[in-house]
Structures are given as structure tokens and as C-alpha cells.
Scaffold this active site. Structure first.
Site, PDB file in Angstrom:
ATOM      1  N   GLU A  83       0.890  -1.158   0.000  1.00 49.16           N
ATOM      2  CA  GLU A  83       0.000   0.000   0.000  1.00 49.16           C
ATOM      3  C   GLU A  83       0.927   1.206   0.000  1.00 49.16           C
ATOM      4  OE1 GLU A  83      -3.230   0.326  -0.235  1.00 49.16           O
ATOM      5  OE2 GLU A  83      -3.696  -1.803  -0.246  1.00 49.16           O
ATOM      6  N   THR A 133      11.397   3.078   0.357  1.00 45.72           N
ATOM      7  CA  THR A 133      11.252   4.508   0.068  1.00 45.72           C
ATOM      8  C   THR A 133      12.203   5.343   0.917  1.00 45.72           C
ATOM      9  OG1 THR A 133       9.706   6.334   0.429  1.00 45.72           O
ATOM     10  CG2 THR A 133       9.315   4.387   1.701  1.00 45.72           C
ATOM     11  N   ASP A 134      12.499   6.563   0.447  1.00 44.39           N
ATOM     12  CA  ASP A 134      13.304   7.486   1.267  1.00 44.39           C
ATOM     13  C   ASP A 134      12.492   8.038   2.445  1.00 44.39           C
ATOM     14  OD1 ASP A 134      11.619   9.195  -0.150  1.00 44.39           O
ATOM     15  OD2 ASP A 134      13.204  10.533  -0.859  1.00 44.39           O
ATOM     16  N   GLU A 135      11.162   7.816   2.413  1.00 40.22           N
ATOM     17  CA  GLU A 135      10.325   8.384   3.486  1.00 40.22           C
ATOM     18  C   GLU A 135      10.606   7.734   4.838  1.00 40.22           C
ATOM     19  OE1 GLU A 135       6.266   9.254   2.513  1.00 40.22           O
ATOM     20  OE2 GLU A 135       6.686   9.296   0.372  1.00 40.22           O
ATOM     21  N   TYR A 167       2.239   5.189   6.570  1.00 41.19           N
ATOM     22  CA  TYR A 167       2.855   4.556   5.393  1.00 41.19           C
ATOM     23  C   TYR A 167       4.351   4.347   5.616  1.00 41.19           C
ATOM     24  CZ  TYR A 167       5.290   4.400   0.891  1.00 41.19           C
ATOM     25  OH  TYR A 167       6.140   4.064  -0.130  1.00 41.19           O
ATOM     26  N   SER A 170       5.236   1.826   8.227  1.00 42.21           N
ATOM     27  CA  SER A 170       5.041   0.423   7.817  1.00 42.21           C
ATOM     28  C   SER A 170       6.160  -0.015   6.872  1.00 42.21           C
ATOM     29  CB  SER A 170       3.662   0.229   7.177  1.00 42.21           C
ATOM     30  OG  SER A 170       3.571   0.892   5.932  1.00 42.21           O
ATOM     31  N   LYS A 171       6.623   0.899   6.019  1.00 49.05           N
ATOM     32  CA  LYS A 171       7.747   0.546   5.131  1.00 49.05           C
ATOM     33  C   LYS A 171       9.028   0.374   5.954  1.00 49.05           C
ATOM     34  CE  LYS A 171       7.931   0.207   1.245  1.00 49.05           C
ATOM     35  NZ  LYS A 171       7.682  -0.941   0.326  1.00 49.05           N
ATOM     36  N   ASN A 196      10.822  10.099  -4.641  1.00 53.40           N
ATOM     37  CA  ASN A 196       9.521  10.122  -5.340  1.00 53.40           C
ATOM     38  C   ASN A 196       9.683   9.826  -6.826  1.00 53.40           C
ATOM     39  OD1 ASN A 196       8.615  11.241  -2.898  1.00 53.40           O
ATOM     40  ND2 ASN A 196       7.072  12.434  -3.986  1.00 53.40           N
ATOM     41  N   LEU A 207       0.477  13.282  -6.789  1.00 51.83           N
ATOM     42  CA  LEU A 207       0.527  14.694  -7.199  1.00 51.83           C
ATOM     43  C   LEU A 207       0.620  14.920  -8.712  1.00 51.83           C
ATOM     44  CD1 LEU A 207       0.764  17.711  -6.228  1.00 51.83           C
ATOM     45  CD2 LEU A 207       3.234  17.413  -6.412  1.00 51.83           C
ATOM     46  N   ARG A 231      10.661  17.621  -2.653  1.00 48.68           N
ATOM     47  CA  ARG A 231      10.829  16.195  -2.945  1.00 48.68           C
ATOM     48  C   ARG A 231      11.905  16.068  -4.024  1.00 48.68           C
ATOM     49  NH1 ARG A 231       8.551  16.434   1.075  1.00 48.68           N
ATOM     50  NH2 ARG A 231       6.517  15.611   1.674  1.00 48.68           N
ATOM     51  N   PRO A 298      -1.573  16.278   7.810  1.00 47.45           N
ATOM     52  CA  PRO A 298      -0.968  16.189   9.147  1.00 47.45           C
ATOM     53  C   PRO A 298       0.374  15.452   9.105  1.00 47.45           C
ATOM     54  CG  PRO A 298      -3.040  14.897   9.018  1.00 47.45           C
ATOM     55  CD  PRO A 298      -2.860  15.578   7.697  1.00 47.45           C
TER      56      PRO A 298
HETATM   57  N1  NAD Z   1       5.772   5.724  -5.889  1.00 48.50           N
HETATM   58  C1  NAD Z   1       6.895   6.194  -5.364  1.00 48.50           C
HETATM   59  O1  NAD Z   1       7.239   7.351  -5.570  1.00 48.50           O
HETATM   60  C2  NAD Z   1       7.808   5.278  -4.550  1.00 48.50           C
HETATM   61  C3  NAD Z   1       9.059   5.753  -4.170  1.00 48.50           C
HETATM   62  C4  NAD Z   1       9.921   4.894  -3.475  1.00 48.50           C
HETATM   63  C5  NAD Z   1       9.529   3.619  -3.159  1.00 48.50           C
HETATM   64  N2  NAD Z   1       8.280   3.180  -3.525  1.00 48.50           N
HETATM   65  C6  NAD Z   1       7.921   1.785  -3.195  1.00 48.50           C
HETATM   66  O2  NAD Z   1       7.845   1.072  -4.424  1.00 48.50           O
HETATM   67  C7  NAD Z   1       6.831   0.085  -4.358  1.00 48.50           C
HETATM   68  C8  NAD Z   1       5.852   0.263  -5.487  1.00 48.50           C
HETATM   69  O3  NAD Z   1       5.268   1.567  -5.406  1.00 48.50           O
HETATM   70  P1  NAD Z   1       4.173   2.036  -6.470  1.00 48.50           P
HETATM   71  O4  NAD Z   1       4.154   3.507  -6.457  1.00 48.50           O
HETATM   72  O5  NAD Z   1       4.378   1.312  -7.734  1.00 48.50           O
HETATM   73  O6  NAD Z   1       2.851   1.501  -5.747  1.00 48.50           O
HETATM   74  P2  NAD Z   1       1.419   1.228  -6.378  1.00 48.50           P
HETATM   75  O7  NAD Z   1       0.449   1.556  -5.280  1.00 48.50           O
HETATM   76  O8  NAD Z   1       1.265   1.893  -7.691  1.00 48.50           O
HETATM   77  O9  NAD Z   1       1.404  -0.351  -6.656  1.00 48.50           O
HETATM   78  C9  NAD Z   1       1.363  -1.300  -5.627  1.00 48.50           C
HETATM   79  C10 NAD Z   1       1.040  -2.649  -6.250  1.00 48.50           C
HETATM   80  O10 NAD Z   1       1.031  -3.620  -5.201  1.00 48.50           O
HETATM   81  C11 NAD Z   1      -0.133  -4.410  -5.322  1.00 48.50           C
HETATM   82  N3  NAD Z   1      -0.508  -4.884  -3.985  1.00 48.50           N
HETATM   83  C12 NAD Z   1      -0.977  -4.138  -2.937  1.00 48.50           C
HETATM   84  N4  NAD Z   1      -1.242  -4.923  -1.890  1.00 48.50           N
HETATM   85  C13 NAD Z   1      -0.916  -6.191  -2.253  1.00 48.50           C
HETATM   86  C14 NAD Z   1      -0.958  -7.449  -1.606  1.00 48.50           C
HETATM   87  N5  NAD Z   1      -1.406  -7.560  -0.340  1.00 48.50           N
HETATM   88  N6  NAD Z   1      -0.534  -8.548  -2.265  1.00 48.50           N
HETATM   89  C15 NAD Z   1      -0.086  -8.463  -3.560  1.00 48.50           C
HETATM   90  N7  NAD Z   1      -0.060  -7.300  -4.234  1.00 48.50           N
HETATM   91  C16 NAD Z   1      -0.460  -6.168  -3.590  1.00 48.50           C
HETATM   92  C17 NAD Z   1      -1.185  -3.488  -5.935  1.00 48.50           C
HETATM   93  O11 NAD Z   1      -2.231  -4.230  -6.567  1.00 48.50           O
HETATM   94  C18 NAD Z   1      -0.345  -2.695  -6.912  1.00 48.50           C
HETATM   95  O12 NAD Z   1      -0.263  -3.337  -8.166  1.00 48.50           O
HETATM   96  C19 NAD Z   1       6.198   0.217  -2.970  1.00 48.50           C
HETATM   97  O13 NAD Z   1       6.774  -0.753  -2.130  1.00 48.50           O
HETATM   98  C20 NAD Z   1       6.571   1.616  -2.524  1.00 48.50           C
HETATM   99  O14 NAD Z   1       6.677   1.686  -1.127  1.00 48.50           O
HETATM  100  C21 NAD Z   1       7.412   3.988  -4.216  1.00 48.50           C
END
Ligand code: NAD
Length: 361
Positions: A83, A133-135, A167, A170-171, A196, A207, A231, A298
Site C-alpha cells: 500500500e 522509500t526514502d520516506e 505509510y 510500515s515501510k 519520489n 501529485l 521532494r 498532518p
Molecule cells: N511511488 C513512489 O514514488 C515510490 C518511491 C519509493 C519507493 N516506492 C515503493 O515502491 C513500491 C511500489 O510503489 P508504487 O508507487 O508502484 O505503488 P502502487 O500503489 O502503484 O502499486 C502497488 C502494487 O502492489 C499491489 N498490492 C498491494 N497490496 C498487495 C498485496 N497484499 N498482495 C499483492 N499485491 C499487492 C497493488 O495491486 C499494486 O499493483 C512500494 O513498495 C513503494 O513503497 C514507491
């Protein structure tokens, strides 16, 4: 190599899957639950390839995970399923705890059981790559909080964790689990923390796609607070290349920070998009006139910025896009892909999934 990619129907996961199928000879098993954020239409260019397979599975379902490992015998896992939307984690943290923490634990245990059963050669070559993530590092000082001329700090691989939102907490938890499975059980893990991302196929709750699509629809462009949050933006295809580099050449037990050297204030990002739309889809007034300011989120972190020098020095990875080239490509992509956009906006992509797939277990 056969790579099990979790979350391969999401924004970054689909870029990773497209990159592996289109630019390498490796195979992919895409394991995804298909939540609201999972969209198989983002994989239409590769889903017919014989090196691609899809499994609709929840990472919290251990029985199904064990079945997938046994059936496909992967050489590596790239774990992206999560998530991922901070605002949703504030209004409803439960899914974040379940998927990001419990799901990562289930995946680690399933991977460990499978890895223990491999022969010595495959065992030592196996990789569990956790994408984070960097968060997790929390908040960095903002330029308006330091003296003029003072160096602004960046997140390095050794920055202490201080997550601010459900979020990021949890990460952070999942990152700790992955490191513990390395240290305690010897599972060959590697972790990446990225800034990001933006680019094609991004779900329009985040965004950049939200601003592009709201602008084109004549809707308001909501800015949190003063819009001065900073960001560090990375084009998603640069991230996909970085992740493939790490899973194939990264050193076991290491962490790598990935970023685009593109620190931008949110308001500047929105102005850039408006100016590109003024040029590409001109109308009587500027898109900037649609900007509105809304109450800040928040606990909103003010600044993130990544030091990605380890990635370039040790793994020879550099981003290929600047923010200017990447954001132009992104705006153009949304203009050229109305069908994908319409299906996401109408929810049609979900009805298609419901008709074609039934979640196992
Ligand atoms: N988007 C960003 O800017 C960013 C930056 C750094 C790291 N990340 C990390 O990269 C990863 C992907 O991010 P994203 O932006 O592509 O996310 P996203 O929300 O677009 O995609 C998440 C995917 O995971 C699947 N998913 C969710 N819960 C699941 C479960 N219980 N079992 C199986 N599949 C499940 C969803 O169906 C979806 O396809 C994440 O772990 C996120 O923390 C994202």
C-alpha cells in the site's frame, strides 16, 4: 534469470516488468493482488510475451505464496507490492500494516523455505530484493530552516530511520524485517530506498498525474499548505533500470539509495506542469489559474533528498532523465494515452479485471 516481481501491476512494478521483458532476456512472474492500484492494462505491451506470467495472489496468503515459489522456481524476488499512498495511510492505516508489514513477513518466510530447499549453487545466487522509500528516513531540514550558505544534508544509506506517517512507518518496519532475515537466517537480501517517482502509468491519486488530469479537466489543482515541501523526483524508468542493476549486481546485505538529483518544491512542480500544458494544449487562460491551496496534510514532511552516490560509484548507475526531460515526456504520455486514463478514471479497468480474474485463496 526468472524473477518473481511482487506488485508488478502497480506504477513502479509495471515499469520494472516492462523493462525486464523488453530490455533483457530474463523472465518475470508478476505476483499481484490487484488492489485499486493494480492495473494489468499497464502491462498490455508485454503480457503476451512467453517470458511473462501472471499470478493474482495476496502476499499475506502464505499457502498461495508457497504454491507460486514451487510452481515457478524463481532465481530472485523483487518485492514491490505495498500500500503506497500516504493520505490513505492516514485515513485507514490497517491495510498498510497488513500488506506492508505482515505481507512482507509472509513473503520472507515463504522465500526462506523455498531458498532452503535449493541446491548450493542456486542458493548462493538467489536474491531477495526489497524495494523501499526514502520516506523511512523522515524529514530533512528545509532551506528556510538553515543559515544562508549552510550545506543542506541529504539522506545516505546510514541515515537513522525516523518515519513520520503510517505509510513510512510500515515501510520502515518491513525494511527492518528484511535486514533481520538476512542477519538471522542468512537469506541473501538487498534493500533499496528511493525518492519520489513520476512517469507514465501513474495512478492519478498522486501529485503529478492528479495535476495533469485535473488541469485538462478544468478542475482545481490542490496544493497542500504553501506548496513549499521539497521532494527529489526520479523518472520511473530510471528507477526500473536502477532496480534491475541492484538485483543483478548489488552486493548481498547492502542498502542502496536511489534518487534523481532533482530537488523541487511541490509548487514549482505544479507550475512546470501548467506551463507545459499552456504550451501543448493552450487555452484562453493559463492552467496556473486553477491552483488552489488546501489545508496541509498532518505530519507532512517538509524535505526529502537522496544522496545516490553509492549507486553511481559502486554499481555505475546514473539517471538518464533530468526533471525537465522526464516531466515533458510524462505530460505527453498522458495526452497520448487517453484510453488508459479514461479506464482508470471510470474504474473500467477494475471491471475488466473482475471479469477476467478471480483471486485465489
Ligand atoms: N511511488 C513512489 O514514488 C515510490 C518511491 C519509493 C519507493 N516506492 C515503493 O515502491 C513500491 C511500489 O510503489 P508504487 O508507487 O508502484 O505503488 P502502487 O500503489 O502503484 O502499486 C502497488 C502494487 O502492489 C499491489 N498490492 C498491494 N497490496 C498487495 C498485496 N497484499 N498482495 C499483492 N499485491 C499487492 C497493488 O495491486 C499494486 O499493483 C512500494 O513498495 C513503494 O513503497 C514507491
Amino acid at each position: 534469470m526468472k524473477i518473481l516481481v511482487t506488485g508488478g501491476a502497480g506504477f513502479i512494478g509495471s515499469a520494472v516488468v516492462r523493462h525486464i521483458i523488453q530490455d533483457t532476456n530474463d523472465s518475470v512472474i508478476n505476483l499481484d493482488k490487484l488492489t485499486y492500484a493494480g492495473n494489468l492494462e499497464s502491462l498490455s505491451t508485454v503480457s503476451g510475451n512467453e517470458r511473462y506470467a501472471f499470478e493474482q495472489v495476496d502476499i499475506c496468503n502464505r499457502v498461495e505464496l508457497d504454491r507460486v515459489f514451487a510452481a515457478h522456481q524463481p532465481d530472485a524476488v523483487m518485492h514491490l507490492a505495498a500500500e503506497s499512498h500516504v493520505d490513505r495511510s492516514i485515513t485507514g492505516p490497517a491495510d498498510f500494516i497488513e500488506t506492508n508489514i505482515v505481507g512482507t513477513y509472509m513473503l520472507l518466510e515463504s522465500a526462506r523455505a523455498y531458498w532452503n530447499g535449493l541446491d548450493e549453487m542456486r542458493k548462493s545466487a538467489f536474491r531477495f530484493h526489497h524495494i523501499s522509500t526514502d520516506e523511512v528516513y523522515g524529514d530533512l531540514p528545509h532551506p528556510d530552516e538553515v543559515d544562508v550558505g549552510e550545506m543542506l544534508p541529504l539522506f545516505t544509506e546510514t541515515t537513522p530511520y525516523a518515519p513520520s506517517s503510517p505509510y513510512s512507518a510500515s515501510k520502515a518496519s518491513s525494511d527492518h524485517l528484511v535486514r533481520a532475515w538476512r542477519r538471522t537466517y542468512g537469506l541473501p537480501t538487498v534493500v533499496t530506498n528511493c525518492s519520489n517517482n513520476y512517469g507514465p502509468y501513474h495512478f492519478p491519486e498522486k501529485l503529478i498525474p492528479l495535476v495533469i488530469l485535473n488541469a485538462l479537466d478544468g478542475k482545481s489543482l490542490p496544493i497542500y499548505g504553501k506548496g513549499d515541501q521539497i521532494r527529489d523526483w526520479l523518472y520511473v524508468e530510471d528507477h526500473a533500470r536502477a532496480l534491475y542493476t541492484v538485483v543483478t549486481t548489488g552486493v548481498v546485505g547492502e542498502t542502496y539509495n536511489i534518487g534523481g538529483h532533482n530537488e523541487k518544491q511541490n509548487l514549482d512542480v505544479v507550475h512546470t506542469i501548467c506551463d507545459l500544458l499552456d504550451e501543448m494544449v493552450p487555452k484562453a487562460s493559463s492552467y496556473r489559474d486553477q491552483i488552489t491551496y488546501v489545508t496541509d496534510r498532518p505530519g507532512h514532511d517538509r524535505r526529502y533528498a537522496i544522496d545516490a552516490s553509492k549507486m553511481s560509484a559502486e554499481l555505475d548507475w546514473q539517471p538518464q532523465e533530468t526533471f525537465e526531460s522526464g516531466i515533458r515526456k510524462t505530460v505527453q504520455w498522458y495526452l497520448d494515452n487517453q484510453q488508459w486514463v479514461n479506464n482508470v478514471k471510470s474504474g473500467a479497468y477494475q471491471s475488466w479485471i473482475a471479469q477476467n480474474y478471480e483471486e485465489r485463496g
